[in-house]
Design a protein around this motif. Structure first.
Motif, PDB file in Angstrom:
ATOM      1  N   LEU A 228       0.796  -1.221   0.000  1.00 51.71           N
ATOM      2  CA  LEU A 228       0.000   0.000   0.000  1.00 51.71           C
ATOM      3  C   LEU A 228       0.828   1.270   0.000  1.00 51.71           C
ATOM      4  CD1 LEU A 228      -2.743  -1.101   2.541  1.00 51.71           C
ATOM      5  CD2 LEU A 228      -2.893  -1.070   0.047  1.00 51.71           C
ATOM      6  N   ASN A 229       2.118   1.163   0.278  1.00 54.23           N
ATOM      7  CA  ASN A 229       2.946   2.381   0.350  1.00 54.23           C
ATOM      8  C   ASN A 229       4.112   2.364  -0.622  1.00 54.23           C
ATOM      9  OD1 ASN A 229       4.299   0.362   1.686  1.00 54.23           O
ATOM     10  ND2 ASN A 229       4.926   1.616   3.423  1.00 54.23           N
ATOM     11  N   GLY A 230       4.111   1.450  -1.582  1.00 54.72           N
ATOM     12  CA  GLY A 230       5.083   1.467  -2.659  1.00 54.72           C
ATOM     13  C   GLY A 230       6.483   1.034  -2.308  1.00 54.72           C
ATOM     14  N   ASP A 231       6.648   0.243  -1.244  1.00 53.89           N
ATOM     15  CA  ASP A 231       7.993  -0.203  -0.874  1.00 53.89           C
ATOM     16  C   ASP A 231       8.238  -1.661  -1.230  1.00 53.89           C
ATOM     17  OD1 ASP A 231       6.428  -1.505   0.971  1.00 53.89           O
ATOM     18  OD2 ASP A 231       7.432  -0.683   2.741  1.00 53.89           O
ATOM     19  N   ASN A 232       7.324  -2.264  -2.000  1.00 49.95           N
ATOM     20  CA  ASN A 232       7.429  -3.651  -2.455  1.00 49.95           C
ATOM     21  C   ASN A 232       7.358  -4.667  -1.328  1.00 49.95           C
ATOM     22  OD1 ASN A 232       7.709  -2.821  -5.152  1.00 49.95           O
ATOM     23  ND2 ASN A 232       9.922  -2.577  -4.904  1.00 49.95           N
ATOM     24  N   LEU A 233       6.807  -4.289  -0.199  1.00 45.11           N
ATOM     25  CA  LEU A 233       6.601  -5.200   0.922  1.00 45.11           C
ATOM     26  C   LEU A 233       5.105  -5.350   1.167  1.00 45.11           C
ATOM     27  CD1 LEU A 233       9.314  -3.850   3.406  1.00 45.11           C
ATOM     28  CD2 LEU A 233       9.483  -5.872   1.946  1.00 45.11           C
ATOM     29  N   PRO A 234       4.632  -6.564   1.449  1.00 42.66           N
ATOM     30  CA  PRO A 234       3.190  -6.768   1.641  1.00 42.66           C
ATOM     31  C   PRO A 234       2.710  -6.220   2.976  1.00 42.66           C
ATOM     32  CG  PRO A 234       4.370  -8.819   2.017  1.00 42.66           C
ATOM     33  CD  PRO A 234       5.393  -7.825   1.531  1.00 42.66           C
ATOM     34  N   ASP A 235       1.822  -5.247   2.924  1.00 42.87           N
ATOM     35  CA  ASP A 235       1.175  -4.711   4.120  1.00 42.87           C
ATOM     36  C   ASP A 235      -0.109  -5.504   4.385  1.00 42.87           C
ATOM     37  OD1 ASP A 235       3.136  -2.562   4.214  1.00 42.87           O
ATOM     38  OD2 ASP A 235       2.065  -1.732   2.498  1.00 42.87           O
ATOM     39  N   LEU A 236      -0.728  -5.254   5.515  1.00 43.58           N
ATOM     40  CA  LEU A 236      -1.949  -5.966   5.900  1.00 43.58           C
ATOM     41  C   LEU A 236      -3.060  -4.966   6.213  1.00 43.58           C
ATOM     42  CD1 LEU A 236      -0.274  -8.615   8.189  1.00 43.58           C
ATOM     43  CD2 LEU A 236      -1.590  -9.147   6.139  1.00 43.58           C
ATOM     44  N   VAL A 237      -4.265  -5.270   5.774  1.00 36.98           N
ATOM     45  CA  VAL A 237      -5.442  -4.460   6.045  1.00 36.98           C
ATOM     46  C   VAL A 237      -6.432  -5.313   6.810  1.00 36.98           C
ATOM     47  CG1 VAL A 237      -7.250  -3.019   5.068  1.00 36.98           C
ATOM     48  CG2 VAL A 237      -5.073  -3.244   3.871  1.00 36.98           C
ATOM     49  N   LEU A 238      -6.984  -4.759   7.895  1.00 35.46           N
ATOM     50  CA  LEU A 238      -7.921  -5.486   8.740  1.00 35.46           C
ATOM     51  C   LEU A 238      -9.270  -4.781   8.739  1.00 35.46           C
ATOM     52  CD1 LEU A 238      -5.155  -6.592   9.684  1.00 35.46           C
ATOM     53  CD2 LEU A 238      -6.070  -6.631  12.005  1.00 35.46           C
ATOM     54  N   ALA A 239     -10.325  -5.550   8.462  1.00 37.92           N
ATOM     55  CA  ALA A 239     -11.699  -5.058   8.621  1.00 37.92           C
ATOM     56  C   ALA A 239     -12.161  -5.413  10.020  1.00 37.92           C
ATOM     57  CB  ALA A 239     -12.616  -5.689   7.578  1.00 37.92           C
ATOM     58  N   MET A 240     -12.684  -4.420  10.740  1.00 36.88           N
ATOM     59  CA  MET A 240     -13.005  -4.599  12.150  1.00 36.88           C
ATOM     60  C   MET A 240     -14.494  -4.378  12.403  1.00 36.88           C
ATOM     61  SD  MET A 240      -9.845  -5.103  12.977  1.00 36.88           S
ATOM     62  CE  MET A 240      -9.867  -5.152  14.760  1.00 36.88           C
ATOM     63  N   GLU A 241     -15.006  -5.114  13.382  1.00 30.76           N
ATOM     64  CA  GLU A 241     -16.369  -4.900  13.845  1.00 30.76           C
ATOM     65  C   GLU A 241     -16.339  -4.005  15.078  1.00 30.76           C
ATOM     66  OE1 GLU A 241     -19.871  -7.914  14.158  1.00 30.76           O
ATOM     67  OE2 GLU A 241     -18.865  -7.917  16.108  1.00 30.76           O
ATOM     68  N   ALA A 242     -17.060  -2.882  14.993  1.00 30.53           N
ATOM     69  CA  ALA A 242     -17.141  -1.935  16.114  1.00 30.53           C
ATOM     70  C   ALA A 242     -15.769  -1.491  16.579  1.00 30.53           C
ATOM     71  CB  ALA A 242     -17.930  -2.535  17.274  1.00 30.53           C
ATOM     72  N   ALA A 243     -14.860  -1.297  15.625  1.00 26.43           N
ATOM     73  CA  ALA A 243     -13.523  -0.779  15.911  1.00 26.43           C
ATOM     74  C   ALA A 243     -12.989  -0.156  14.631  1.00 26.43           C
ATOM     75  CB  ALA A 243     -12.591  -1.883  16.413  1.00 26.43           C
ATOM     76  N   GLU A 244     -11.980   0.680  14.763  1.00 21.70           N
ATOM     77  CA  GLU A 244     -11.404   1.319  13.586  1.00 21.70           C
ATOM     78  C   GLU A 244     -10.696   0.281  12.727  1.00 21.70           C
ATOM     79  OE1 GLU A 244      -8.855   4.377  15.013  1.00 21.70           O
ATOM     80  OE2 GLU A 244     -10.479   5.611  15.811  1.00 21.70           O
ATOM     81  N   ASN A 245     -10.948   0.327  11.416  1.00 21.74           N
ATOM     82  CA  ASN A 245     -10.209  -0.530  10.503  1.00 21.74           C
ATOM     83  C   ASN A 245      -8.722  -0.197  10.579  1.00 21.74           C
ATOM     84  OD1 ASN A 245     -12.581  -1.797   9.563  1.00 21.74           O
ATOM     85  ND2 ASN A 245     -12.945  -0.117   8.126  1.00 21.74           N
ATOM     86  N   ARG A 246      -7.890  -1.179  10.273  1.00 19.95           N
ATOM     87  CA  ARG A 246      -6.458  -1.049  10.530  1.00 19.95           C
ATOM     88  C   ARG A 246      -5.630  -1.292   9.277  1.00 19.95           C
ATOM     89  NH1 ARG A 246      -4.895   0.431  15.929  1.00 19.95           N
ATOM     90  NH2 ARG A 246      -6.328  -0.514  17.422  1.00 19.95           N
ATOM     91  N   ILE A 247      -4.467  -0.631   9.228  1.00 19.21           N
ATOM     92  CA  ILE A 247      -3.388  -1.011   8.319  1.00 19.21           C
ATOM     93  C   ILE A 247      -2.163  -1.333   9.159  1.00 19.21           C
ATOM     94  CG2 ILE A 247      -1.849  -0.324   6.452  1.00 19.21           C
ATOM     95  CD1 ILE A 247      -3.916   1.578   5.451  1.00 19.21           C
ATOM     96  N   PHE A 248      -1.575  -2.498   8.926  1.00 20.00           N
ATOM     97  CA  PHE A 248      -0.280  -2.847   9.483  1.00 20.00           C
ATOM     98  C   PHE A 248       0.742  -2.708   8.355  1.00 20.00           C
ATOM     99  CE2 PHE A 248      -2.184  -6.121  12.698  1.00 20.00           C
ATOM    100  CZ  PHE A 248      -2.757  -5.075  13.408  1.00 20.00           C
ATOM    101  N   PHE A 249       1.684  -1.787   8.510  1.00 21.67           N
ATOM    102  CA  PHE A 249       2.715  -1.591   7.494  1.00 21.67           C
ATOM    103  C   PHE A 249       3.893  -2.522   7.771  1.00 21.67           C
ATOM    104  CE2 PHE A 249       0.422   2.462   7.263  1.00 21.67           C
ATOM    105  CZ  PHE A 249       0.220   2.545   5.892  1.00 21.67           C
TER     106      PHE A 249
END
Length: 479
Positions: free
Chosen positions: A49-70
């Motif tokens: 997601l940030n163009g560094d050629n490394l796989p980031d993670l996206v989390l869909a959350m219930e009753a919480a803020e969605n997350r990105i782990f870089f």
């Protein structure tokens, strides 16, 4: 010379014989972002997601803020306080929305990856645009609210723009991308009337006619298949399915369980609905998109299975199976080895070690730590998610490609050029798989090929190249 930047050698199968032990998945809790604790993760997806050629993670959350782990490298993940995902409505009684599924694609045509979350119990579906660095803001366009659990993204009208199908409780809806992250609804023109409670949508070429069909998992019923007419118009084609019993399906996994290059299906079933058949279902594709039930090839199931993924756990070139869920099995993470014919045997202790009681709800595979092996992320509900990194014992010897092969540029963008020195016009068989193990391209070539990647999203792909007994399996990155 082989250009190796951005490509990872997974193995060279067929050249070596001998005992192969299981690929052990070892938990790596220290690789989580600092401060991330038990939350209601509903789904997980991976992409750069940030163009560094490394796989980031996206989390869909219930009753919480969605997350990105870089990904900070070597599989270490961080939360960046400057790049948190915004919340659509901060004045309701929810922290975040009730996000259920994640779509990742370049929705606005600016060559970076954007995000779409669909929601069930809150009315907003969230379309977020990437500035190229992994910082997201809401798009001006907002999808109409609905009770949604599933999402499919594919190019329906052949204009190289990602279109959207939202799987609802009731009528699914189709939206055509206008090219600027706004959409025009085209449900009545492209999708039949349906009243089911959609839980999952998988995009796959069921009938091998070179267009993408849809497999739908539904909450109550026997599930559905929608066949693409080649122009992005779908018709219900349930004569392809053998189901007769009532099922409550949460997810559908796609894989080739018997090596015939046709996509087979695994239905993750639960039993909250009275009378629903709890047994997971394994379906074998006849090569024309018609399925037979081979669920007897699976161990008897007493788990409420919430997600599953196919990938090769023990380096024998067969797609094995991991499932997660909840139940009374004493182990909610389960693994099964495939003998190559689609017959599965229990292998949880070999893969995970001790039994795991977490309530698993979502799975994502990828090479998260850059060691050329397939890792696993498990999303848990109301418990801390888990990372598992692969650890090979007595693994088939790894080899780099010889000078007979040239691939580039790497990482690739729209075209990957492949050249092979072959004798007497010998053919090379090529197959390309996405991160979920779904076959997305296949062909034969002799000495050179321009492999088109322009319609594929950025991310990690598995490339197989086979000449007689030589079988190269590689992992490559598209930016």
């Amino acid at each position: 010379m082989l250009m190796k930047k951005g490509i990872l050698i997974i193995g060279c199968l067929g050249l070596f014989m001998g005992v192969i032990q299981a690929q052990i998945l070892v938990q790596q809790s220290d690789n989580f972002p600092a401060g991330f604790t038990s939350e209601r993760t509903m789904d997980v997806a991976s992409a750069d997601l940030n163009g560094d050629n490394l796989p980031d993670l996206v989390l869909a959350m219930e009753a919480a803020e969605n997350r990105i782990f870089f990904n900070a490298g070597n599989g270490q993940y961080v939360i960046d306080s400057e790049r948190l995902l915004p919340e659509w409505n901060t004045n309701d009684n929810w922290t975040g929305e009730d996000s259920e599924d994640i779509g990742i694609a370049d929705f606005d045509g600016d060559n970076d990856l954007d995000l779409l979350f669909v929601s069930e119990d809150t009315p907003a579906h969230e379309l977020l645009l990437n500035d190229g660095t992994g910082k997201f803001t809401f798009a001006a366009y907002q999808f109409p609210g609905s009770i949604a659990n599933a999402l499919a993204i594919l190019d329906l009208n052949d204009d190289d723009q990602p279109d959207v199908i939202i799987g609802n409780n009731g009528q699914n809806r189709v939206f055509i991308n206008n090219g600027d992250a706004s959409f025009t609804e085209a449900t009545s023109d492209r999708w039949p009337v349906n009243t089911n409670q959609t839980q999952d949508l998988k995009v796959v070429d069921i009938d091998l006619d070179n267009d993408l069909d849809i497999v739908e998992g539904i909450e109550v019923g026997g599930n559905n298949i929608y066949i693409n007419d080649g122009n992005g118009v779908f018709s219900l084609s349930n004569d392809r399915l053998p189901f007769t019993s009532l099922m409550e399906t949460r997810k559908v996994a796609v894989g080739d369980i018997n090596g015939d290059n046709a996509p087979d299906l695994f239905y993750c079933n639960v039993g909250w609905v009275q009378g629903a058949d709890l047994q997971n279902r394994l379906l074998l594709n006849d090569g024309n998109g018609f399925f037979s039930d081979v669920s007897n090839n699976l161990p008897i199931n007493s788990q409420f299975t919430l997600d599953a993924v196919f990938f090769d756990l023990n380096n024998d070139n067969h797609q094995d199976l991991i499932t997660v869920g909840l139940g009374n099995t004493g182990n909610n993470y389960q693994a099964f080895f495939n003998d190559g014919t689609g017959q599965f045997t229990a292998a949880s202790s070999e893969v995970f070690g001790n039994p795991i009681l977490n309530d698993g709800i979502g799975l994502m595979i990828g090479d998260f730590n850059g060691d050329s092996t397939t890792d696993l992320y498990v999303a848990n509900f109301n418990q801390t998610d888990r990372f598992f990194f692969s650890q090979n014992l007595n693994r088939i010897e790894e080899r780099t490609l010889t000078d007979d092969w040239t691939l580039g540029p790497l990482p690739c963008q729209d075209i990957l050029n492949i050249q092979a020195k072959v004798a007497n016009g010998q053919s090379t068989h090529l197959r390309l798989f996405d991160a979920a193990g779904q076959l997305i391209q296949e062909c034969h070539f002799t000495d050179q090929l321009e492999l088109k990647m322009d319609k594929q999203s950025a991310g990690i792909y598995t490339l197989e190249l086979q000449q007689d007994i030589i079988h190269w399996i590689l992992q490559l990155t598209k930016v």
